[in-house]
Design a protein around this motif. Structure first.
Motif, PDB file in Angstrom:
ATOM      1  N   ARG A  38      41.367  27.182  39.145  1.00 45.41           N
ATOM      2  CA  ARG A  38      41.464  27.617  40.582  1.00 45.41           C
ATOM      3  C   ARG A  38      41.284  29.206  40.580  1.00 45.41           C
ATOM      4  NH1 ARG A  38      48.026  25.989  40.267  1.00 45.41           N
ATOM      5  NH2 ARG A  38      48.730  27.860  38.906  1.00 45.41           N
ATOM      6  N   LEU A  39      41.204  29.672  41.775  1.00 47.71           N
ATOM      7  CA  LEU A  39      40.967  30.997  41.850  1.00 47.71           C
ATOM      8  C   LEU A  39      42.337  31.830  41.506  1.00 47.71           C
ATOM      9  CD1 LEU A  39      39.531  31.534  45.503  1.00 47.71           C
ATOM     10  CD2 LEU A  39      38.429  30.927  43.144  1.00 47.71           C
ATOM     11  N   HIS A  40      42.415  33.163  41.059  1.00 45.50           N
ATOM     12  CA  HIS A  40      43.132  33.973  40.528  1.00 45.50           C
ATOM     13  C   HIS A  40      43.860  34.442  41.517  1.00 45.50           C
ATOM     14  CE1 HIS A  40      45.619  36.610  37.881  1.00 45.50           C
ATOM     15  NE2 HIS A  40      45.459  37.380  38.453  1.00 45.50           N
ATOM     16  N   GLN A  41      45.246  34.475  41.616  1.00 48.01           N
ATOM     17  CA  GLN A  41      45.931  35.198  42.757  1.00 48.01           C
ATOM     18  C   GLN A  41      46.427  36.479  42.316  1.00 48.01           C
ATOM     19  OE1 GLN A  41      47.248  33.810  45.764  1.00 48.01           O
ATOM     20  NE2 GLN A  41      47.603  35.867  45.968  1.00 48.01           N
ATOM     21  N   LEU A  42      45.791  37.363  42.959  1.00 46.16           N
ATOM     22  CA  LEU A  42      46.165  39.050  42.803  1.00 46.16           C
ATOM     23  C   LEU A  42      47.438  39.246  42.675  1.00 46.16           C
ATOM     24  CD1 LEU A  42      43.709  40.848  44.892  1.00 46.16           C
ATOM     25  CD2 LEU A  42      43.614  40.665  42.462  1.00 46.16           C
ATOM     26  N   THR A  43      47.880  39.961  41.646  1.00 52.66           N
ATOM     27  CA  THR A  43      49.247  40.636  41.561  1.00 52.66           C
ATOM     28  C   THR A  43      49.244  41.854  41.687  1.00 52.66           C
ATOM     29  OG1 THR A  43      49.201  40.913  39.112  1.00 52.66           O
ATOM     30  CG2 THR A  43      49.701  38.934  39.906  1.00 52.66           C
ATOM     31  N   GLU A  44      50.311  42.718  42.029  1.00 51.14           N
ATOM     32  CA  GLU A  44      50.655  43.975  42.175  1.00 51.14           C
ATOM     33  C   GLU A  44      49.794  44.906  40.944  1.00 51.14           C
ATOM     34  OE1 GLU A  44      54.197  45.956  42.967  1.00 51.14           O
ATOM     35  OE2 GLU A  44      54.414  44.737  45.054  1.00 51.14           O
ATOM     36  N   GLU A  45      50.220  44.237  39.884  1.00 56.50           N
ATOM     37  CA  GLU A  45      49.692  44.774  38.412  1.00 56.50           C
ATOM     38  C   GLU A  45      47.939  44.686  38.553  1.00 56.50           C
ATOM     39  OE1 GLU A  45      49.670  44.322  33.479  1.00 56.50           O
ATOM     40  OE2 GLU A  45      50.773  42.808  34.750  1.00 56.50           O
ATOM     41  N   ASP A  46      47.463  43.521  38.935  1.00 55.33           N
ATOM     42  CA  ASP A  46      46.042  43.647  38.969  1.00 55.33           C
ATOM     43  C   ASP A  46      45.407  44.711  40.075  1.00 55.33           C
ATOM     44  OD1 ASP A  46      45.878  40.832  37.413  1.00 55.33           O
ATOM     45  OD2 ASP A  46      46.285  39.841  39.223  1.00 55.33           O
ATOM     46  N   VAL A  47      46.295  44.846  41.045  1.00 59.52           N
ATOM     47  CA  VAL A  47      45.522  45.753  42.122  1.00 59.52           C
ATOM     48  C   VAL A  47      45.704  47.306  41.337  1.00 59.52           C
ATOM     49  CG1 VAL A  47      46.009  46.853  44.295  1.00 59.52           C
ATOM     50  CG2 VAL A  47      46.231  44.375  43.979  1.00 59.52           C
ATOM     51  N   TYR A  48      46.833  47.355  40.822  1.00 59.53           N
ATOM     52  CA  TYR A  48      46.858  49.150  40.208  1.00 59.53           C
ATOM     53  C   TYR A  48      45.927  49.168  39.185  1.00 59.53           C
ATOM     54  CZ  TYR A  48      51.537  50.640  42.464  1.00 59.53           C
ATOM     55  OH  TYR A  48      52.264  50.824  43.255  1.00 59.53           O
ATOM     56  N   THR A  49      45.987  48.140  38.161  1.00 58.37           N
ATOM     57  CA  THR A  49      44.866  48.323  37.034  1.00 58.37           C
ATOM     58  C   THR A  49      43.373  48.313  37.391  1.00 58.37           C
ATOM     59  OG1 THR A  49      45.169  45.879  36.742  1.00 58.37           O
ATOM     60  CG2 THR A  49      46.492  47.547  35.408  1.00 58.37           C
ATOM     61  N   THR A  50      43.268  47.690  38.447  1.00 56.58           N
ATOM     62  CA  THR A  50      41.877  47.534  39.065  1.00 56.58           C
ATOM     63  C   THR A  50      41.497  48.951  39.739  1.00 56.58           C
ATOM     64  OG1 THR A  50      41.858  45.174  39.533  1.00 56.58           O
ATOM     65  CG2 THR A  50      40.346  46.338  40.707  1.00 56.58           C
ATOM     66  N   PHE A  51      42.330  49.616  40.501  1.00 53.80           N
ATOM     67  CA  PHE A  51      41.880  50.800  41.136  1.00 53.80           C
ATOM     68  C   PHE A  51      42.155  51.821  40.252  1.00 53.80           C
ATOM     69  CE2 PHE A  51      42.527  48.227  45.083  1.00 53.80           C
ATOM     70  CZ  PHE A  51      41.222  48.806  45.930  1.00 53.80           C
ATOM     71  N   GLN A  52      42.917  51.915  39.038  1.00 51.95           N
ATOM     72  CA  GLN A  52      42.762  52.764  38.140  1.00 51.95           C
ATOM     73  C   GLN A  52      41.632  52.906  37.451  1.00 51.95           C
ATOM     74  OE1 GLN A  52      46.258  51.523  35.866  1.00 51.95           O
ATOM     75  NE2 GLN A  52      47.925  52.920  37.063  1.00 51.95           N
ATOM     76  N   ALA A  53      41.152  51.526  37.247  1.00 50.48           N
ATOM     77  CA  ALA A  53      39.687  51.674  36.264  1.00 50.48           C
ATOM     78  C   ALA A  53      38.667  51.749  37.454  1.00 50.48           C
ATOM     79  CB  ALA A  53      39.550  50.051  35.869  1.00 50.48           C
ATOM     80  N   ARG A  54      38.802  51.851  38.386  1.00 51.30           N
ATOM     81  CA  ARG A  54      37.684  52.272  39.545  1.00 51.30           C
ATOM     82  C   ARG A  54      37.655  53.661  39.615  1.00 51.30           C
ATOM     83  NH1 ARG A  54      36.348  49.156  44.892  1.00 51.30           N
ATOM     84  NH2 ARG A  54      35.304  51.048  44.854  1.00 51.30           N
ATOM     85  N   THR A  55      38.611  54.156  39.465  1.00 45.60           N
ATOM     86  CA  THR A  55      38.932  55.705  39.841  1.00 45.60           C
ATOM     87  C   THR A  55      38.268  56.390  38.641  1.00 45.60           C
ATOM     88  OG1 THR A  55      40.987  55.635  40.955  1.00 45.60           O
ATOM     89  CG2 THR A  55      40.598  57.456  40.028  1.00 45.60           C
ATOM     90  N   ALA A  56      38.564  55.909  37.482  1.00 40.75           N
ATOM     91  CA  ALA A  56      38.226  56.405  35.995  1.00 40.75           C
ATOM     92  C   ALA A  56      36.345  56.266  36.213  1.00 40.75           C
ATOM     93  CB  ALA A  56      38.336  55.567  34.850  1.00 40.75           C
ATOM     94  N   VAL A  57      35.821  55.185  36.492  1.00 40.24           N
ATOM     95  CA  VAL A  57      34.540  54.927  36.390  1.00 40.24           C
ATOM     96  C   VAL A  57      34.009  55.818  37.757  1.00 40.24           C
ATOM     97  CG1 VAL A  57      32.582  53.254  36.868  1.00 40.24           C
ATOM     98  CG2 VAL A  57      34.524  52.504  35.631  1.00 40.24           C
ATOM     99  N   GLU A  58      34.423  55.740  38.713  1.00 38.85           N
ATOM    100  CA  GLU A  58      33.826  56.568  39.904  1.00 38.85           C
ATOM    101  C   GLU A  58      33.907  57.985  39.830  1.00 38.85           C
ATOM    102  OE1 GLU A  58      33.610  54.526  43.748  1.00 38.85           O
ATOM    103  OE2 GLU A  58      34.238  52.760  42.931  1.00 38.85           O
ATOM    104  N   GLY A  59      35.091  58.350  39.282  1.00 38.87           N
ATOM    105  CA  GLY A  59      35.540  59.745  39.393  1.00 38.87           C
ATOM    106  C   GLY A  59      34.438  60.424  38.093  1.00 38.87           C
TER     107      GLY A  59
END
Length: 224
Positions: A68-89
């Motif tokens: 089934r589809l993974h249900q996003l958690t707060e941790e998922d959101v934090y880690t995803t945007f931290q990683a995006r900041t690292a890549v795009e920054g």
């Protein structure tokens, strides 16, 4: 004639499209066997694709039941945007350093074009999926400047992970216009900042704003 993709990649691309387009719905348990039959390939490449999607945190595999589809958690959101900041920054830092080169100028022109297109689409009341595509074109061009396949792949994975809720965020009043302003701030820093680390800070501010909106939407979903 182009070389045909391996079956595992075909299955992955098919399932990813089904997820990001909303065909596969949250909370529903799907059968690996039925998916394979629907694509017209054996279960093995489908199983391999599902393992990869599970590693990308797009789905949860349920042993002996399916997935089934993974249900996003707060941790998922934090880690995803931290990683995006690292890549795009990082990519922004590289572009700021190379803005005087031909490749840098070409990328800055692509960023400017995506901003102009986004502005026109917002003003014209275009559908949100169309507006979001123009928003994402800005980020793809930024990451693409470096020419690193691993960074491109990581960016795509991170983006897909929050695709559905990102689209929902763009339906909130004022969010597309706010994102447009944040893109302009990044481009302005890329073109004019004497301190190239200001470009990293501009990316960080954009990522934090997006993260906070997604967290707010996630909180609403959990309270229902």
């Amino acid at each position: 004639m182009g070389k045909q993709k391996p079956l595992q990649q075909q299955a992955y691309d098919y399932l990813l499209d089904q997820i990001t387009s909303g065909v596969l719905r949250p909370g529903v348990v799907y059968s690996e066997t039925r998916i394979a039959a629907g694509i017209g390939i054996s279960r093995t490449p489908v199983r391999d694709a599902l393992v990869r999607l599970s590693q990308d945190r797009m789905i949860d595999i349920l042993p002996s039941r399916g997935f089934r589809l993974h249900q996003l958690t707060e941790e998922d959101v934090y880690t995803t945007f931290q990683a995006r900041t690292a890549v795009e920054g990082y990519c922004a830092l590289e572009l700021a350093a190379g803005r005087g080169s031909a490749k840098g100028a070409q990328t800055l022109a692509a960023l400017r074009e995506s901003i102009e297109q986004l502005e026109q689409q917002i003003a014209g009341g275009q559908p949100m999926p169309v507006v979001l595509d123009s928003d994402l074109a800005f980020h793809k061009a930024l990451v693409g400047y470096v020419g690193n396949r691993e960074l491109n792949r990581l960016y795509e994975t991170l983006n897909h992970r929050v695709a559905s809720i990102a689209l929902e965020s763009f339906t909130l009043p004022g969010r597309p216009a706010q994102a447009l302003m944040e893109h302009r701030a990044i481009l302005r820093a890329l073109c004019t900042a004497a301190d190239r680390f200001e470009t990293y800070r501009a990316v960080t501010r954009h990522m934090e704003a997006s993260r906070d909106i997604v967290l707010g939407l996630l909180g609403r979903q959990e309270s229902k």
